[in-house]
Design an enzyme around this catalytic site. Structure first.
Site, PDB file in Angstrom:
ATOM      1  N   ASP A 249      -0.137   3.390  -4.845  1.00 50.65           N
ATOM      2  CA  ASP A 249      -1.311   3.898  -5.562  1.00 50.65           C
ATOM      3  C   ASP A 249      -2.425   4.090  -4.545  1.00 50.65           C
ATOM      4  O   ASP A 249      -3.259   3.224  -4.333  1.00 50.65           O
ATOM      5  CB  ASP A 249      -1.721   2.909  -6.661  1.00 50.65           C
ATOM      6  CG  ASP A 249      -2.845   3.450  -7.542  1.00 50.65           C
ATOM      7  OD1 ASP A 249      -3.251   4.608  -7.358  1.00 50.65           O
ATOM      8  OD2 ASP A 249      -3.326   2.686  -8.412  1.00 50.65           O
ATOM      9  N   LYS A 250      -2.446   5.253  -3.912  1.00 57.92           N
ATOM     10  CA  LYS A 250      -3.366   5.495  -2.814  1.00 57.92           C
ATOM     11  C   LYS A 250      -4.828   5.503  -3.247  1.00 57.92           C
ATOM     12  O   LYS A 250      -5.710   5.056  -2.507  1.00 57.92           O
ATOM     13  CB  LYS A 250      -3.035   6.835  -2.148  1.00 57.92           C
ATOM     14  CG  LYS A 250      -1.739   6.841  -1.349  1.00 57.92           C
ATOM     15  CD  LYS A 250      -1.463   8.213  -0.776  1.00 57.92           C
ATOM     16  CE  LYS A 250      -0.239   8.222   0.114  1.00 57.92           C
ATOM     17  NZ  LYS A 250      -0.441   7.485   1.368  1.00 57.92           N
TER      18      LYS A 250
ATOM     19  N   GLY B 128       0.063  11.229   6.163  1.00 56.34           N
ATOM     20  CA  GLY B 128      -1.126  11.436   6.975  1.00 56.34           C
ATOM     21  C   GLY B 128      -2.420  11.016   6.289  1.00 56.34           C
ATOM     22  O   GLY B 128      -3.444  11.711   6.389  1.00 56.34           O
ATOM     23  N   PHE B 129      -2.380   9.879   5.583  1.00 56.61           N
ATOM     24  CA  PHE B 129      -3.593   9.331   4.939  1.00 56.61           C
ATOM     25  C   PHE B 129      -4.235  10.338   3.982  1.00 56.61           C
ATOM     26  O   PHE B 129      -5.457  10.536   3.986  1.00 56.61           O
ATOM     27  CB  PHE B 129      -4.625   8.894   5.985  1.00 56.61           C
ATOM     28  CG  PHE B 129      -4.330   7.580   6.664  1.00 56.61           C
ATOM     29  CD1 PHE B 129      -3.347   6.733   6.210  1.00 56.61           C
ATOM     30  CD2 PHE B 129      -5.071   7.194   7.779  1.00 56.61           C
ATOM     31  CE1 PHE B 129      -3.083   5.522   6.850  1.00 56.61           C
ATOM     32  CE2 PHE B 129      -4.827   5.982   8.428  1.00 56.61           C
ATOM     33  CZ  PHE B 129      -3.821   5.147   7.955  1.00 56.61           C
TER      34      PHE B 129
ATOM     35  N   ASN C 140       4.672  -2.193   9.063  1.00 56.42           N
ATOM     36  CA  ASN C 140       4.600  -0.856   8.506  1.00 56.42           C
ATOM     37  C   ASN C 140       5.958  -0.164   8.681  1.00 56.42           C
ATOM     38  O   ASN C 140       6.945  -0.805   9.027  1.00 56.42           O
ATOM     39  CB  ASN C 140       3.487  -0.071   9.211  1.00 56.42           C
ATOM     40  CG  ASN C 140       2.817   0.954   8.309  1.00 56.42           C
ATOM     41  OD1 ASN C 140       3.471   1.637   7.538  1.00 56.42           O
ATOM     42  ND2 ASN C 140       1.502   1.059   8.416  1.00 56.42           N
ATOM     43  N   THR C 141       5.983   1.134   8.475  1.00 61.34           N
ATOM     44  CA  THR C 141       7.218   1.907   8.625  1.00 61.34           C
ATOM     45  C   THR C 141       7.593   2.055  10.100  1.00 61.34           C
ATOM     46  O   THR C 141       6.772   1.848  10.989  1.00 61.34           O
ATOM     47  CB  THR C 141       7.059   3.297   7.994  1.00 61.34           C
ATOM     48  OG1 THR C 141       5.938   3.962   8.607  1.00 61.34           O
ATOM     49  CG2 THR C 141       6.826   3.182   6.495  1.00 61.34           C
TER      50      THR C 141
ATOM     51  N   THR D  87       9.335   0.663  -1.541  1.00 63.96           N
ATOM     52  CA  THR D  87      10.390   1.678  -1.594  1.00 63.96           C
ATOM     53  C   THR D  87      11.517   1.315  -2.550  1.00 63.96           C
ATOM     54  O   THR D  87      12.075   2.183  -3.220  1.00 63.96           O
ATOM     55  CB  THR D  87      10.939   1.932  -0.178  1.00 63.96           C
ATOM     56  OG1 THR D  87       9.868   2.335   0.673  1.00 63.96           O
ATOM     57  CG2 THR D  87      11.995   3.022  -0.181  1.00 63.96           C
TER      58      THR D  87
ATOM     59  N   ASN E 271       8.245   9.213   5.090  1.00 64.75           N
ATOM     60  CA  ASN E 271       7.035   9.923   4.703  1.00 64.75           C
ATOM     61  C   ASN E 271       6.211  10.262   5.941  1.00 64.75           C
ATOM     62  O   ASN E 271       6.238   9.557   6.938  1.00 64.75           O
ATOM     63  CB  ASN E 271       6.206   9.094   3.711  1.00 64.75           C
ATOM     64  CG  ASN E 271       5.227   8.162   4.386  1.00 64.75           C
ATOM     65  OD1 ASN E 271       4.130   8.578   4.797  1.00 64.75           O
ATOM     66  ND2 ASN E 271       5.612   6.889   4.514  1.00 64.75           N
TER      67      ASN E 271
ATOM     68  N   ASN F   5       1.787   8.406  11.066  1.00 67.18           N
ATOM     69  CA  ASN F   5       1.593   9.763  10.573  1.00 67.18           C
ATOM     70  C   ASN F   5       0.215  10.354  10.842  1.00 67.18           C
ATOM     71  O   ASN F   5      -0.074  11.468  10.426  1.00 67.18           O
ATOM     72  CB  ASN F   5       1.879   9.802   9.073  1.00 67.18           C
ATOM     73  CG  ASN F   5       3.282   9.332   8.766  1.00 67.18           C
ATOM     74  OD1 ASN F   5       4.222   9.716   9.458  1.00 67.18           O
ATOM     75  ND2 ASN F   5       3.417   8.482   7.761  1.00 67.18           N
ATOM     76  N   THR F   6      -0.648   9.601  11.510  1.00 65.61           N
ATOM     77  CA  THR F   6      -1.932  10.114  11.977  1.00 65.61           C
ATOM     78  C   THR F   6      -1.911  10.054  13.496  1.00 65.61           C
ATOM     79  O   THR F   6      -1.700   8.989  14.069  1.00 65.61           O
ATOM     80  CB  THR F   6      -3.103   9.285  11.415  1.00 65.61           C
ATOM     81  OG1 THR F   6      -3.131   9.419   9.993  1.00 65.61           O
ATOM     82  CG2 THR F   6      -4.431   9.757  11.996  1.00 65.61           C
TER      83      THR F   6
ATOM     84  N   LYS G 222      -2.321  -4.857   9.695  1.00 67.39           N
ATOM     85  CA  LYS G 222      -0.951  -4.394   9.490  1.00 67.39           C
ATOM     86  C   LYS G 222      -0.440  -3.732  10.756  1.00 67.39           C
ATOM     87  O   LYS G 222      -1.049  -2.800  11.280  1.00 67.39           O
ATOM     88  CB  LYS G 222      -0.870  -3.410   8.316  1.00 67.39           C
ATOM     89  CG  LYS G 222       0.552  -3.085   7.887  1.00 67.39           C
ATOM     90  CD  LYS G 222       0.568  -2.347   6.556  1.00 67.39           C
ATOM     91  CE  LYS G 222       1.980  -2.177   6.020  1.00 67.39           C
ATOM     92  NZ  LYS G 222       1.977  -1.536   4.677  1.00 67.39           N
TER      93      LYS G 222
ATOM     94  N   ALA H  85       0.832  -1.198   0.000  1.00 69.47           N
ATOM     95  CA  ALA H  85       0.000   0.000   0.000  1.00 69.47           C
ATOM     96  C   ALA H  85       0.870   1.253   0.000  1.00 69.47           C
ATOM     97  O   ALA H  85       2.010   1.243   0.458  1.00 69.47           O
ATOM     98  CB  ALA H  85      -0.912  -0.007   1.218  1.00 69.47           C
ATOM     99  N   GLY H  86       0.300   2.331  -0.518  1.00 67.04           N
ATOM    100  CA  GLY H  86       0.995   3.611  -0.547  1.00 67.04           C
ATOM    101  C   GLY H  86       1.448   4.015  -1.927  1.00 67.04           C
ATOM    102  O   GLY H  86       1.556   5.205  -2.230  1.00 67.04           O
TER     103      GLY H  86
ATOM    104  N   SER I  49       0.238   3.154  10.907  1.00 69.28           N
ATOM    105  CA  SER I  49       0.901   4.320  10.330  1.00 69.28           C
ATOM    106  C   SER I  49       1.271   5.286  11.442  1.00 69.28           C
ATOM    107  O   SER I  49       0.442   5.592  12.305  1.00 69.28           O
ATOM    108  CB  SER I  49      -0.024   5.022   9.324  1.00 69.28           C
ATOM    109  OG  SER I  49       0.537   6.277   8.953  1.00 69.28           O
TER     110      SER I  49
ATOM    111  N   ASN J 229      -5.229  -0.811   8.776  1.00 66.47           N
ATOM    112  CA  ASN J 229      -3.983  -0.091   9.028  1.00 66.47           C
ATOM    113  C   ASN J 229      -4.095   0.699  10.331  1.00 66.47           C
ATOM    114  O   ASN J 229      -4.637   1.799  10.356  1.00 66.47           O
ATOM    115  CB  ASN J 229      -3.664   0.841   7.856  1.00 66.47           C
ATOM    116  CG  ASN J 229      -2.301   1.493   7.983  1.00 66.47           C
ATOM    117  OD1 ASN J 229      -1.678   1.474   9.034  1.00 66.47           O
ATOM    118  ND2 ASN J 229      -1.833   2.080   6.911  1.00 66.47           N
TER     119      ASN J 229
END
Length: 347
Positions: free
Chosen positions: A61-62, A110-111, A235-236, A305, A107, A170-171, A206, A58-59, A168, A165
């Protein structure tokens, strides 16, 4: 996109370059011929009969803008998203950084996405191929568990699997949903939503690579109790160990080569805690790395990546190499190799 095309894209800022690469792929400027397969590469994962165990994470092609050309690539499956119920812009730019010296990226998107209704319209016309959807919650949602369930009800009939998910970074406070109480409530809502749709829909979870061993044990227990179909690890990461790039201190999730060891250790630990199928992701950029994930406990692997640094021909090269490695070691199929070297990665 070949290496010449990559050189052009790298002259642009990373997010603009990514948009250009996605547009080029949508125009047909990418590998064709469909998924690579062989008697050794085919495997069933969580009820999905995959032609090979290599997936697009994922990521990339959002919003499902390049589903058809992605389906013509060598991947055995692909995952789009993350998507939330309502559109949202994500975090301010710049929010994507290439760490060239480390073959990594950071990255903090933030969705950012166009929302589930826009995606559903694209999915209604999707081609054949195994396609999954990564789902998330809106940043300002008063009930994030309900957001996940809403996306399942809206889009679940249009995809082959869904990935929850909660990992992440970032949220704000999203990773809190990996806690025992919050995750239990979330999984109950998502599984209830799955019961409301017509499709038999595999559900994956995930997780982050930064969980402690007790936290991993909780995740494994709750995933089994909820009767999920598998876990995606990982995930990251928020870790920054050993980075050389000037962007190393940027906030966000780190992906790429530096994540490989950390994510594979988590994968191996998790494989000893659950009988659920695992999908390994994090730092895969070669056949040897994909094979290591499998032997650590993954039934399938994902990548993203490494495409930034090595190009879109890389998946085909990995699958050719993976098939050769399985044959070299006398495995009749991928399933025979799963977990055969797990102890090597344990702490």
């Amino acid at each position: 996109m070949d290496r010449h095309g990559l050189a052009i894209v790298r002259r642009l800022d990373p997010e603009t370059g990514h948009r250009l690469a996605l547009r080029a792929l949508a125009m047909g400027l990418g590998p064709r011929g469909g998924p690579v397969t062989s008697r050794r590469l085919a495997i069933n994962v969580g009820g999905l009969q995959l032609p090979n165990p290599l997936g697009l994470a994922a990521g990339f092609d959002k919003d499902g803008e390049a589903i058809e050309p992605i389906s013509r690539m060598p991947f055995g499956f692909a995952e789009i998203g993350a998507v939330t119920p309502r559109p949202q812009p994500g975090n301010p730019r710049p929010r994507l950084f290439r760490l060239k010296e480390d073959e990594a990226a950071i990255n903090r998107f933030g969705f950012n996405n166009q929302g589930m209704d826009a995606l559903a319209a694209r999915l209604a016309w999707r081609p054949h191929g195994i396609l999954g959807l990564n789902i998330g919650a809106n940043k300002d949602s008063p009930d994030r568990a309900a957001d996940f369930a809403a996306v399942v009800r809206r889009c679940g009939d249009l995809v082959d699997f869904v990935t929850i998910n909660v990992s992440s970074p970032n949220t704000e406070r999203l990773r809190d949903l990996q806690g025992r109480e919050a995750l239990t409530a979330l999984l109950e809502q998502v599984m209830a939503a799955r019961a409301d749709i017509a499709t038999i829909l595999p559900i994956f979870l995930k997780i982050a690579p930064d969980l402690t061993e007790p936290e991993l044990a909780d995740v494994a227990e709750l995933a089994e109790r909820a009767r999920l179909d598998g876990i995606i690890a990982t995930n990251t990461t928020l870790a920054r160990d050993g980075l050389r790039s000037r962007h190393a201190s940027e906030a966000g999730g780190l992906s790429g080569r530096p994540l490989f060891g950390r994510s594979t250790r988590v994968l191996a630990q998790l494989a000893g805690m659950t009988s659920l199928p695992l999908i390994g992701v994090g730092g895969v950029g070669s056949a040897e790395e994909a094979y290591a994930k499998i032997r650590a406990g993954a039934s399938a692997v994902q990548m993203y990546t490494a495409l930034v640094f090595q190009g879109l021909n890389l998946p085909g090269e990995i699958l050719e190499g993976l098939d050769a490695l399985l044959a070299r070691d006398g495995f009749a199929n991928v399933a025979e190799a799963v977990g055969t070297d797990r102890e090597r990665w344990l702490p």
